[in-house]
Design an enzyme around this catalytic site. Structure first.
Site, short mmCIF file in Angstrom:
data_model
loop_
_atom_site.label_atom_id
_atom_site.label_comp_id
_atom_site.label_asym_id
_atom_site.label_seq_id
_atom_site.Cartn_x
_atom_site.Cartn_y
_atom_site.Cartn_z
N LYS A 1 43.84 50.73 43.50
CA LYS A 1 45.20 50.46 44.00
C LYS A 1 45.35 50.91 45.45
CE LYS A 1 47.00 49.23 39.86
NZ LYS A 1 45.80 49.37 39.01
C1 LIG Z 1 45.36 48.63 37.97
C2 LIG Z 1 43.97 48.83 37.47
C3 LIG Z 1 43.26 47.79 36.83
C4 LIG Z 1 43.88 46.44 36.55
O1 LIG Z 1 44.12 45.68 37.71
P1 LIG Z 1 45.15 44.43 37.69
O2 LIG Z 1 45.31 44.05 39.10
O3 LIG Z 1 46.42 44.96 37.07
O4 LIG Z 1 44.52 43.37 36.85
C5 LIG Z 1 41.96 48.04 36.44
N1 LIG Z 1 41.38 49.26 36.62
C6 LIG Z 1 42.04 50.28 37.22
C7 LIG Z 1 41.36 51.59 37.36
C8 LIG Z 1 43.35 50.11 37.67
O5 LIG Z 1 44.00 51.13 38.26
#
Ligand SMILES: *Cc1c(COP(=O)(O)O)cnc(C)c1O
Length: 470
Positions: A110
């Site tokens: 993120k």
């Molecule tokens: C948010 C997240 C995901 C999923 O990503 P999306 O964009 O919601 O599909 C997968 N792994 C981790 C560690 C995340 O923080």
């Protein structure tokens, strides 16, 4: 570039305008009117760029209303928070390479988009001469990424709700140890959905929202999708550095998925000209999306039916970004998008099984599921083969990637978090107690700043009134 709504009810707006918006006024999601195409020659000229330079080029195609030199300054500032390398590639055997997206301050992917958002939101607010209070709910990764991205920024504050007792010690420390004046943590008695519902209630109160300048930077934010598409360009460039005939040389990506944001960014990159053969969606036990891509039937689950798994950041009941893919699938016809959601409301699912063969043939998307046992076995096998420790979400990706390897096509798996964030599962998989770095130990021991609330909306309103920027 201008942006329109998947439901057809928004006149075209610029990047800066969609930046601070959640849903479009008609309830749809903002999408580019048309994605630009990047030629093979242009891709080659980008090979020599650093990550922040490449980010300015790619994001510049989305943010055509922001001067390029301003964007370049912002991408430089965003990615200095990645001390070792921004996006390192690391082979782990059997034709699989990890694309490291968790080198940022909160150790999860993120940060890749959120660090840029911290820069660009501050910039746009200053241009507009206004302020914004970001109200959000988190079960872990998003909240901390947002807080690290916006801490100390001017004209913006973050009010983040989190469920009491439902996060790991590590996640709590990451958020609550922040002492910045513009960061407010509210711990709510309840589960994540209670937090989410509070946010929805307040965001739905137009008058309150306007009076306190509330906004969101959740997973449907278009600027996040744009910033995430950069690393698909980067990973392709790095994966083909040593390939002789590289123009048009195809690679595949596997993406551990929840809200369909990360993989949607890959789909944008593919449409823009990155030679991507397949985008492989990896789901955990909450495999609504895998079901959809295998059968064409989309049947979201209620939050009560959504399991708490050992890859918690993928525990979703509804994939909030899927509508952007559906829009393209139905030939960008807003009426068909509205009809699909109508069908879903009426009967609990929609059926696009007639289109299912096109998911792979036309869009390159395939999918698979990984369970707790798969996750543990994958962490173990990568470790035993001498390739180190991977986190549970990345393990879901590696498991599904291995099922989709094709001869002569490099398979790139997006590494979405560092294992330290999920030490219990690592211990369960390989019996190793991960040691925290000195920096992380200090973080865990640091004093915490958090306000506890019962989950009562009036109490939250009062807190916002007292703490939001004017
Ligand atoms: C948010 C997240 C995901 C999923 O990503 P999306 O964009 O919601 O599909 C997968 N792994 C981790 C560690 C995340 O923080």
């Amino acid at each position: 570039m201008q942006y329109i709504s998947t439901r057809g009810g928004m006149s075209p707006v610029s990047f800066s305008e969609v930046l601070l918006e959640g849903l479009a006024p008609d309830g749809g999601l903002a999408v580019p009117e048309a994605l630009p195409r990047v030629s093979g020659e242009t891709l080659e000229t980008w090979r020599a760029l650093t990550y922040p330079q490449l980010a300015a080029e790619v994001i510049g195609l989305f943010a055509t209303d922001i001067p390029r030199e301003d964007l370049a300054r912002m991408t430089e500032a965003a990615y200095v928070e990645f001390p070792d390398a921004v996006v390192p590639l690391r082979p782990i055997g059997d034709g699989v390479t990890l694309v490291g997206l968790s080198e940022g301050p909160t150790l999860a992917f993120k940060d890749m988009a959120m660090q840029f958002l911290g820069q660009v939101v501050e910039y746009v607010l200053e241009k507009k001469g206004t302020t914004l209070n970001i109200l959000g709910a988190t079960s872990g990764d998003t909240g901390s990424a947002a807080e690290y991205a916006f801490r100390g920024k001017h004209g913006v504050s973050v009010i983040m709700l989190s469920p009491q007792g439902r996060m790991s010690d590590f996640q709590r420390a990451q958020m609550y140890a922040l002492q910045d004046d513009n960061i407010h943590n509210v711990s709510v008695e309840g589960v994540f959905d209670d937090c989410q519902n509070l946010v929805k209630e307040l965001a739905g109160d137009v008058e309150f929202k306007r009076a306190h300048r509330l906004g969101a930077v959740n997973s449907i934010n278009l600027a996040r999708i744009a910033a995430q598409s950069v690393y698909y360009f980067w990973a392709w460039l790095r994966a083909t550095d040593a390939v002789a005939e590289r123009v048009g040389f195809e690679v595949s990506f596997t993406v551990p998925s929840g809200n369909f944001g990360n993989i949607l960014s890959g789909y944008f990159a593919k449409q823009m000209g990155v030679p991507i053969r397949r985008l492989v969606l990896a789901a955990n036990e909450n495999n609504v999306l895998d079901e959809f891509f295998r059968t064409g039937i989309y049947r979201p689950r209620s939050s009560a039916q959504t399991l708490a798994t050992s890859s918690p950041s993928m525990d979703i009941s509804k994939a909030s970004n899927l509508e952007r893919f559906i829009f393209d699938l139905v030939g960008r016809d807003p009426q068909k998008v509205v009809a699909a959601w109508g069908e879903l409301d009426a009967q609990g699912f929609f059926d696009m099984s007639a289109d299912q063969p096109r998911f792979e043939s036309e869009f390159g998307i395939v999918s698979g599921t990984s369970t707790h046992a798969d996750r543990l076995a994958t962490i173990r096998s990568v470790h035993e083969a001498g390739f180190g420790i991977i986190d549970p979400h990345t393990a879901d990706g590696v498991k599904v990637a291995r099922e989709n390897i094709e001869d002569g096509v490099p398979m790139l798996v997006l590494e979405t978090a560092k294992p330290e964030k999920f030490a219990e599962t690592i211990d369960e998989a390989i019996g190793v107690k991960l040691e925290y770095s000195e920096e992380l130990q200090q973080l865990l021991a640091a004093p915490q700043r958090v306000t506890t609330q019962s989950g009562d909306a009036a109490e939250l309103r009062a807190f916002i009134a007292a703490n939001a920027l004017l």
